[in-house]
Design an enzyme around this catalytic site. Structure first.
Site, mmCIF file in Angstrom:
data_model
loop_
_atom_site.group_PDB
_atom_site.id
_atom_site.type_symbol
_atom_site.label_atom_id
_atom_site.label_comp_id
_atom_site.label_asym_id
_atom_site.label_seq_id
_atom_site.Cartn_x
_atom_site.Cartn_y
_atom_site.Cartn_z
ATOM 1 N N GLY A 159 7.685 -2.968 2.977
ATOM 2 C CA GLY A 159 7.524 -1.598 2.309
ATOM 3 C C GLY A 159 7.210 -0.363 3.178
ATOM 4 O O GLY A 159 6.247 0.207 3.189
ATOM 5 N N GLY A 174 4.940 6.418 2.028
ATOM 6 C CA GLY A 174 4.116 5.235 1.568
ATOM 7 C C GLY A 174 3.109 4.935 2.560
ATOM 8 O O GLY A 174 3.076 5.114 3.761
ATOM 9 N N GLY A 214 2.658 1.668 3.647
ATOM 10 C CA GLY A 214 3.378 0.867 4.749
ATOM 11 C C GLY A 214 3.840 1.892 5.899
ATOM 12 O O GLY A 214 3.798 1.515 7.047
ATOM 13 N N SER A 226 -5.035 -4.230 -4.959
ATOM 14 C CA SER A 226 -5.098 -3.296 -5.856
ATOM 15 C C SER A 226 -6.595 -3.452 -6.521
ATOM 16 O O SER A 226 -6.976 -4.296 -6.969
ATOM 17 C CB SER A 226 -4.201 -2.772 -6.698
ATOM 18 N N TYR A 284 0.784 -5.889 -14.041
ATOM 19 C CA TYR A 284 0.559 -5.421 -12.707
ATOM 20 C C TYR A 284 -0.697 -6.127 -12.185
ATOM 21 O O TYR A 284 -0.789 -6.702 -10.910
ATOM 22 C CB TYR A 284 0.479 -3.844 -12.630
#
Length: 330
Positions: free
Chosen positions: A30, A35, A37, A164, A191
């Protein structure tokens, strides 16, 4: 008491642990511009990493990240490998490309960062729910397959999973992981389930890699505005209802109250937790596998037992193998 907190930046971590960066090889999924990453990779370039292996869906979206790395240190070898983590075929091809590349004799740190969030329901070419495939199962197959290169780096190597706070929303959906039951799909629940699966995988992997001296961590990077929220932002009122419920479950308050706390981070602050998990050698002397705000925590208000339970981890490992139709001996 730790000197790190939610305001700590990634470059601070890299500066403190330059000896854990210089001359080493890092793999990051990613790497798209803007972002976490990408910011992680650019920060590592400041520490003179030897090789940065970037895995992403689009070479074009990673190009600005690669250019930024070269501006920081043109001596860093950057290798981009195209992969769609929601496609098992693509993941296996990428993993084989890594295994067969003589320019990658070993990988010191794997950072499984890529993810999707709040997507409308769809299944992949493998018949898997999209969020589960992209967030967990793709990384499950990738990491297990390239393990010989991680073991080649020896004791002290690390595998880091960017999870997360949404893992607090609900446990992993063992009974129907693909939300195949009509009317069962909910964006936030899918998610959360995928992020719990990622954390349980980390727990199972930690147990298997302990004899090799390889350490595994998982983390919540914080609330950061990146491309990850693209679907949530397009959902209008429905999104507000969904994420208000998510906020109550994850933080014990409404989304409005949570935002009023001023909890948003910059990407530099967001990548610091990833980098501490990847670099700090003293973490192995502390208890836990999950980090928030650049610190390990076992507080059950921060990390749910359903995401760290060893028995559930073994069950998740077996379920994951069944879903990808492949067994792994680590």
């Amino acid at each position: 008491m730790s000197k790190y907190n939610r305001a700590t930046e990634g470059l601070t971590i890299v500066g403190d642990f330059t000896d854990q960066v210089k001359g080493r090889t890092f793999l990051i999924t990613g790497p798209s511009e803007g972002g976490i990453g990408a910011e992680t990779a650019i920060s590592l370039a400041h520490g003179s990493a030897a090789t940065l292996i970037l895995l992403g869906r689009s070479p074009a979206k990673a190009e600005s990240t690669i250019e930024a790395i070269r501006r920081v240190d043109p001596q860093v070898l950057v290798k981009f490998i195209q992969v769609d983590l929601a496609s098992l075929k693509s993941v296996r091809e990428a993993a084989q490309a890594i295994l067969q590349d003589p320019a990658i004799p070993k990988i010191n740190v794997v950072i499984n960062n890529a993810g999707v969030m709040a997507c409308p329901y769809r299944t992949t070419e493998d018949g898997l729910e999209f969020q589960l495939a992209a967030n967990h199962l793709g990384h499950f197959v990738l990491t297990n397959t390239i393990m010989p290169k991680v073991k080649a780096a020896g004791a002290g190597s690390r595998i880091v999973f960017v999870s997360s706070s949404s893992h607090r929303y609900n446990p992993f959906r063992f009974r129907d992981p693909n939300f195949a039951a009509p009317g069962s799909y909910e964006e936030a629940a899918a998610y959360g389930s995928s992020k719990v699966a990622m954390m349980l995988y980390a727990v199972g992997l930690k147990k298997r890699l302990a004899p090799y001296g390889i350490h595994v961590y998982t983390l919540h990077p914080g609330s950061i505005s990146t491309g990850l929220q693209v679907h949530a932002k397009s959902m209008g009122l429905t999104a507000m209802e969904i994420w208000d419920e998510a906020s109550w479950r994850c933080f014990g308050m409404s989304i409005a109250a949570y935002r009023a706390l001023g909890t948003a981070k910059t990407v530099q602050q967001g990548c610091s937790t990833t980098l501490r998990a990847a670099l700090d050698p003293d973490l192995v002397n502390e208890e836990g596998i999950y980090l928030e705000d650049a610190n390990l925590t076992t507080d059950n208000r921060a990390v749910k037992e359903w995401a760290t339970d060893p028995e559930l981890a073994e069950r998740c490992w077996q379920t994951s193998e069944e879903l990808v139709s492949e067994k792994f001996s680590i």
